[in-house]
Design a protein around this motif. Structure first.
Motif, PDB file in Angstrom:
ATOM      1  N   GLY A  16       0.805  -1.216   0.000  1.00 27.23           N
ATOM      2  CA  GLY A  16       0.000   0.000   0.000  1.00 27.23           C
ATOM      3  C   GLY A  16       0.836   1.263   0.000  1.00 27.23           C
ATOM      4  O   GLY A  16       2.070   1.214  -0.056  1.00 27.23           O
ATOM      5  N   SER A  17       0.125   2.385   0.075  1.00 30.58           N
ATOM      6  CA  SER A  17       0.773   3.692   0.016  1.00 30.58           C
ATOM      7  C   SER A  17       0.254   4.597   1.119  1.00 30.58           C
ATOM      8  O   SER A  17      -0.890   4.451   1.571  1.00 30.58           O
ATOM      9  N   LEU A  18       1.098   5.537   1.510  1.00 32.27           N
ATOM     10  CA  LEU A  18       0.725   6.591   2.438  1.00 32.27           C
ATOM     11  C   LEU A  18       1.497   7.838   2.057  1.00 32.27           C
ATOM     12  O   LEU A  18       2.602   7.749   1.499  1.00 32.27           O
ATOM     13  N   ARG A  19       0.927   8.991   2.376  1.00 26.98           N
ATOM     14  CA  ARG A  19       1.656  10.234   2.216  1.00 26.98           C
ATOM     15  C   ARG A  19       1.702  10.948   3.560  1.00 26.98           C
ATOM     16  O   ARG A  19       0.669  11.296   4.138  1.00 26.98           O
ATOM     17  N   LEU A  20       2.924  11.178   4.013  1.00 29.19           N
ATOM     18  CA  LEU A  20       3.130  11.924   5.241  1.00 29.19           C
ATOM     19  C   LEU A  20       3.332  13.401   4.915  1.00 29.19           C
ATOM     20  O   LEU A  20       3.924  13.745   3.894  1.00 29.19           O
ATOM     21  N   SER A  21       2.842  14.237   5.813  1.00 29.67           N
ATOM     22  CA  SER A  21       3.044  15.682   5.687  1.00 29.67           C
ATOM     23  C   SER A  21       3.695  16.200   6.957  1.00 29.67           C
ATOM     24  O   SER A  21       3.507  15.647   8.036  1.00 29.67           O
ATOM     25  N   CYS A  22       4.438  17.269   6.800  1.00 28.64           N
ATOM     26  CA  CYS A  22       5.069  17.917   7.947  1.00 28.64           C
ATOM     27  C   CYS A  22       4.939  19.427   7.740  1.00 28.64           C
ATOM     28  O   CYS A  22       5.558  19.982   6.832  1.00 28.64           O
ATOM     29  N   ALA A  23       4.131  20.044   8.574  1.00 31.72           N
ATOM     30  CA  ALA A  23       3.907  21.488   8.492  1.00 31.72           C
ATOM     31  C   ALA A  23       4.839  22.204   9.461  1.00 31.72           C
ATOM     32  O   ALA A  23       4.911  21.846  10.637  1.00 31.72           O
ATOM     33  N   ALA A  24       5.547  23.199   8.959  1.00 32.70           N
ATOM     34  CA  ALA A  24       6.541  23.910   9.761  1.00 32.70           C
ATOM     35  C   ALA A  24       6.111  25.348  10.031  1.00 32.70           C
ATOM     36  O   ALA A  24       5.449  25.975   9.199  1.00 32.70           O
ATOM     37  N   SER A  25       6.535  25.855  11.168  1.00 36.10           N
ATOM     38  CA  SER A  25       6.303  27.258  11.502  1.00 36.10           C
ATOM     39  C   SER A  25       7.430  27.732  12.403  1.00 36.10           C
ATOM     40  O   SER A  25       8.132  26.927  13.017  1.00 36.10           O
ATOM     41  N   GLY A  26       7.608  29.059  12.453  1.00 31.87           N
ATOM     42  CA  GLY A  26       8.565  29.640  13.383  1.00 31.87           C
ATOM     43  C   GLY A  26       9.919  29.968  12.812  1.00 31.87           C
ATOM     44  O   GLY A  26      10.755  30.540  13.492  1.00 31.87           O
ATOM     45  N   ARG A  27      10.168  29.627  11.561  1.00 32.78           N
ATOM     46  CA  ARG A  27      11.442  29.959  10.930  1.00 32.78           C
ATOM     47  C   ARG A  27      11.190  30.002   9.430  1.00 32.78           C
ATOM     48  O   ARG A  27      10.246  29.372   8.938  1.00 32.78           O
ATOM     49  N   THR A  28      12.042  30.711   8.705  1.00 31.24           N
ATOM     50  CA  THR A  28      11.860  30.774   7.254  1.00 31.24           C
ATOM     51  C   THR A  28      12.111  29.389   6.677  1.00 31.24           C
ATOM     52  O   THR A  28      13.252  28.968   6.474  1.00 31.24           O
ATOM     53  N   PHE A  29      11.036  28.711   6.405  1.00 29.51           N
ATOM     54  CA  PHE A  29      11.072  27.310   5.993  1.00 29.51           C
ATOM     55  C   PHE A  29      11.947  27.101   4.769  1.00 29.51           C
ATOM     56  O   PHE A  29      12.728  26.147   4.700  1.00 29.51           O
ATOM     57  N   SER A  30      11.853  28.001   3.827  1.00 27.72           N
ATOM     58  CA  SER A  30      12.523  27.810   2.545  1.00 27.72           C
ATOM     59  C   SER A  30      14.033  27.961   2.607  1.00 27.72           C
ATOM     60  O   SER A  30      14.717  27.730   1.610  1.00 27.72           O
ATOM     61  N   ASP A  31      14.583  28.347   3.749  1.00 29.30           N
ATOM     62  CA  ASP A  31      16.031  28.530   3.881  1.00 29.30           C
ATOM     63  C   ASP A  31      16.751  27.297   4.422  1.00 29.30           C
ATOM     64  O   ASP A  31      17.987  27.325   4.576  1.00 29.30           O
ATOM     65  N   TYR A  32      15.992  26.231   4.710  1.00 27.47           N
ATOM     66  CA  TYR A  32      16.602  25.071   5.357  1.00 27.47           C
ATOM     67  C   TYR A  32      16.193  23.779   4.672  1.00 27.47           C
ATOM     68  O   TYR A  32      15.036  23.604   4.293  1.00 27.47           O
ATOM     69  N   ALA A  33      17.177  22.883   4.558  1.00 30.98           N
ATOM     70  CA  ALA A  33      16.854  21.540   4.109  1.00 30.98           C
ATOM     71  C   ALA A  33      15.982  20.848   5.155  1.00 30.98           C
ATOM     72  O   ALA A  33      15.977  21.226   6.325  1.00 30.98           O
ATOM     73  N   MET A  34      15.243  19.860   4.687  1.00 27.63           N
ATOM     74  CA  MET A  34      14.366  19.098   5.572  1.00 27.63           C
ATOM     75  C   MET A  34      14.653  17.613   5.422  1.00 27.63           C
ATOM     76  O   MET A  34      15.025  17.147   4.332  1.00 27.63           O
ATOM     77  N   GLY A  35      14.468  16.888   6.491  1.00 24.45           N
ATOM     78  CA  GLY A  35      14.707  15.452   6.443  1.00 24.45           C
ATOM     79  C   GLY A  35      13.583  14.670   7.085  1.00 24.45           C
ATOM     80  O   GLY A  35      12.821  15.197   7.894  1.00 24.45           O
ATOM     81  N   TRP A  36      13.493  13.419   6.677  1.00 25.58           N
ATOM     82  CA  TRP A  36      12.598  12.449   7.317  1.00 25.58           C
ATOM     83  C   TRP A  36      13.470  11.330   7.895  1.00 25.58           C
ATOM     84  O   TRP A  36      14.382  10.831   7.219  1.00 25.58           O
ATOM     85  N   PHE A  37      13.172  10.969   9.118  1.00 26.53           N
ATOM     86  CA  PHE A  37      13.822   9.863   9.792  1.00 26.53           C
ATOM     87  C   PHE A  37      12.737   8.917  10.300  1.00 26.53           C
ATOM     88  O   PHE A  37      11.566   9.288  10.367  1.00 26.53           O
ATOM     89  N   ARG A  38      13.133   7.732  10.689  1.00 24.90           N
ATOM     90  CA  ARG A  38      12.181   6.801  11.281  1.00 24.90           C
ATOM     91  C   ARG A  38      12.864   5.994  12.382  1.00 24.90           C
ATOM     92  O   ARG A  38      14.079   5.814  12.361  1.00 24.90           O
ATOM     93  N   GLN A  39      12.026   5.529  13.295  1.00 27.75           N
ATOM     94  CA  GLN A  39      12.546   4.723  14.394  1.00 27.75           C
ATOM     95  C   GLN A  39      11.575   3.594  14.686  1.00 27.75           C
ATOM     96  O   GLN A  39      10.415   3.849  15.046  1.00 27.75           O
ATOM     97  N   ALA A  40      12.053   2.374  14.526  1.00 25.64           N
ATOM     98  CA  ALA A  40      11.264   1.192  14.826  1.00 25.64           C
ATOM     99  C   ALA A  40      11.547   0.765  16.268  1.00 25.64           C
ATOM    100  O   ALA A  40      12.597   1.101  16.824  1.00 25.64           O
ATOM    101  N   PRO A  41      10.641   0.035  16.882  1.00 24.24           N
ATOM    102  CA  PRO A  41      10.854  -0.410  18.270  1.00 24.24           C
ATOM    103  C   PRO A  41      12.160  -1.166  18.428  1.00 24.24           C
ATOM    104  O   PRO A  41      12.469  -2.079  17.655  1.00 24.24           O
ATOM    105  N   GLY A  42      12.941  -0.759  19.417  1.00 23.66           N
ATOM    106  CA  GLY A  42      14.199  -1.437  19.691  1.00 23.66           C
ATOM    107  C   GLY A  42      15.332  -1.100  18.756  1.00 23.66           C
ATOM    108  O   GLY A  42      16.417  -1.678  18.855  1.00 23.66           O
ATOM    109  N   LYS A  43      15.102  -0.165  17.847  1.00 20.94           N
ATOM    110  CA  LYS A  43      16.137   0.210  16.882  1.00 20.94           C
ATOM    111  C   LYS A  43      16.465   1.687  16.996  1.00 20.94           C
ATOM    112  O   LYS A  43      15.694   2.468  17.539  1.00 20.94           O
TER     113      LYS A  43
END
Length: 127
Positions: A16-43
């Motif tokens: 299947g598929s999913l789309r995650l979103s991340c809404a940012a505020s408080g800083r000029t968003f367009s001036d910074y790279a963005m990353g996605w990380f993940r953490q599984a249980p025990g890892k």
């Protein structure tokens, strides 16, 4: 104060598929790279994908290359992670984060290179 709010997680079957979103505020968003990380249980938390501040360059972990797509809409201060062909091993809490560097040439691949984090959104892939 920078705030990041993820959404879009859930339970999905293998393939299947999913789309995650991340809404940012408080800083000029367009001036910074963005990353996605993940953490599984025990890892440990692991890098998934990153996008440059301009959106022109994207980077992926080998485990998700060809299946996940990171993108950003600087007008909406939002970064996305489109996930397709999901596998049970993709099950984890997914976090978005802002890169430390102002208009850095390359985003970081390690969590220490990011200064602000969202609260995370759970993605569960059933077999």
């Amino acid at each position: 104060q920078v705030q990041l709010v993820e959404s879009g997680g859930g339970l999905v079957q293998t393939g299947g598929s999913l789309r995650l979103s991340c809404a940012a505020s408080g800083r000029t968003f367009s001036d910074y790279a963005m990353g996605w990380f993940r953490q599984a249980p025990g890892k440990e938390r692991e890098f998934v994908a990153a996008i440059s501040w301009s959106g022109g360059n994207t980077y992926y972990a080998d485990s998700v290359k060809g299946r996940f797509t990171i993108s950003r809409d600087n007008a909406k201060n939002t970064v996305y992670l489109q996930m397709t062909s999901l596998k049970p091993e993709d099950t984890a809490v997914y976090y978005c984060a802002t890169d430390l560097k102002y208009r850095g040439r390359y985003p970081s691949y390690w969590s220490g290179g990011y200064d602000y984090w969202g609260q995370g959104t759970q993605v569960t892939v059933s077999s």
